[in-house]
Design an enzyme around this catalytic site. Structure first.
Site, short mmCIF file in Angstrom:
data_model
loop_
_atom_site.label_atom_id
_atom_site.label_comp_id
_atom_site.label_asym_id
_atom_site.label_seq_id
_atom_site.Cartn_x
_atom_site.Cartn_y
_atom_site.Cartn_z
N GLU A 17 0.86 -1.19 0.00
CA GLU A 17 0.00 0.00 0.00
C GLU A 17 0.89 1.24 0.00
OE1 GLU A 17 -2.54 2.36 3.39
OE2 GLU A 17 -2.60 0.17 3.42
N LYS B 131 -10.80 -2.07 7.91
CA LYS B 131 -9.52 -1.91 8.59
C LYS B 131 -9.76 -1.50 10.04
CE LYS B 131 -6.78 1.75 7.78
NZ LYS B 131 -5.70 2.60 7.23
#
Length: 219
Positions: free
Chosen positions: A49, A138
């Protein structure tokens, strides 16, 4: 969760899902990505990411996606508004991550068929994103709760896919996955000083330990 939501939910891309490890690459400069990501991918990482807090990330994004195509997913993190999300879509990002709970971001990503992993901490925040079609949610900052939180969430939300992020170290990786997390999001505990001239050989060894744990082995 309605049947329509389940049917339209974009899934995490296969490399990210199967690897169960997302490395959050928060560099000082976008030109520093390659040397570090090269080591991560060589050591077995299949999902990285790159964050929008790193200047120049969008400028480098198409090149990074192409450079690691077939070897690792290069997702976009720290997405906080629709313009950023659309730029990630236009660049061909395989997934996006946001630290916040935003119905607008989730709806836009789902409509575009792009997997999105929104952040949240409370059951209300996490389920709000999940019920709108997020690929996973998340748990952030994960250091504020224990790995058992993943199991607790599946009580009322049996299908929810959880990715802890924020302070997850090697032992935390093992514990969160054992508790049912679909993947873990790891930054500093693995990367250490790699982006500021640190030993890349040491980075390779740390990475191999994390990859082994995520593959179900010991480290």
């Amino acid at each position: 969760m309605t049947g329509d939501t389940a049917a339209s939910r974009p899934s995490l891309p296969p490399l990210t899902r199967d690897g169960r490890l997302v490395i959050v690459a928060r560099a000082q400069r976008a030109e520093d990505y390659d040397r570090v990501i090269d080591v991560l991918v060589d050591a077995g990482v299949r999902s990285v990411e790159v964050t929008l807090t790193t200047p120049g990330t969008f400028d480098r994004l198409p090149e990074l996606i192409e450079r690691y195509r077939g070897a690792a997913d290069i997702g976009v993190g720290t997405v906080t508004d629709i313009d950023q999300l659309q730029r990630a879509i236009d660049a061909g990002a395989p997934y996006v991550v946001t630290p916040v709970t935003s119905a607008g971001l989730v709806d836009h990503a789902v409509a575009a068929g792009l997997p999105i992993v929104p952040g949240g901490l409370t059951p209300t925040e996490l389920f709000a994103s999940w019920s709108r079609g997020a690929a996973a949610v998340k748990v952030f900052p994960a250091g504020q709760v224990s790995p058992g939180y993943a199991k607790d969430l599946r009580g009322p939300f049996p299908d929810i896919q959880v990715v802890p992020s924020g302070g997850v170290d090697l032992e935390g990786t093992r514990a969160w996955l054992a508790a049912g997390a679909v993947a873990v999001s790891v930054g500093g505990p693995l990367l250490g000083d790699a982006f500021v001239g640190g030993d890349l050989g040491a980075l390779r060894e740390r990475t191999r330990r994390f990859v082994a744990v995520c593959a179900g082995g010991s480290a």
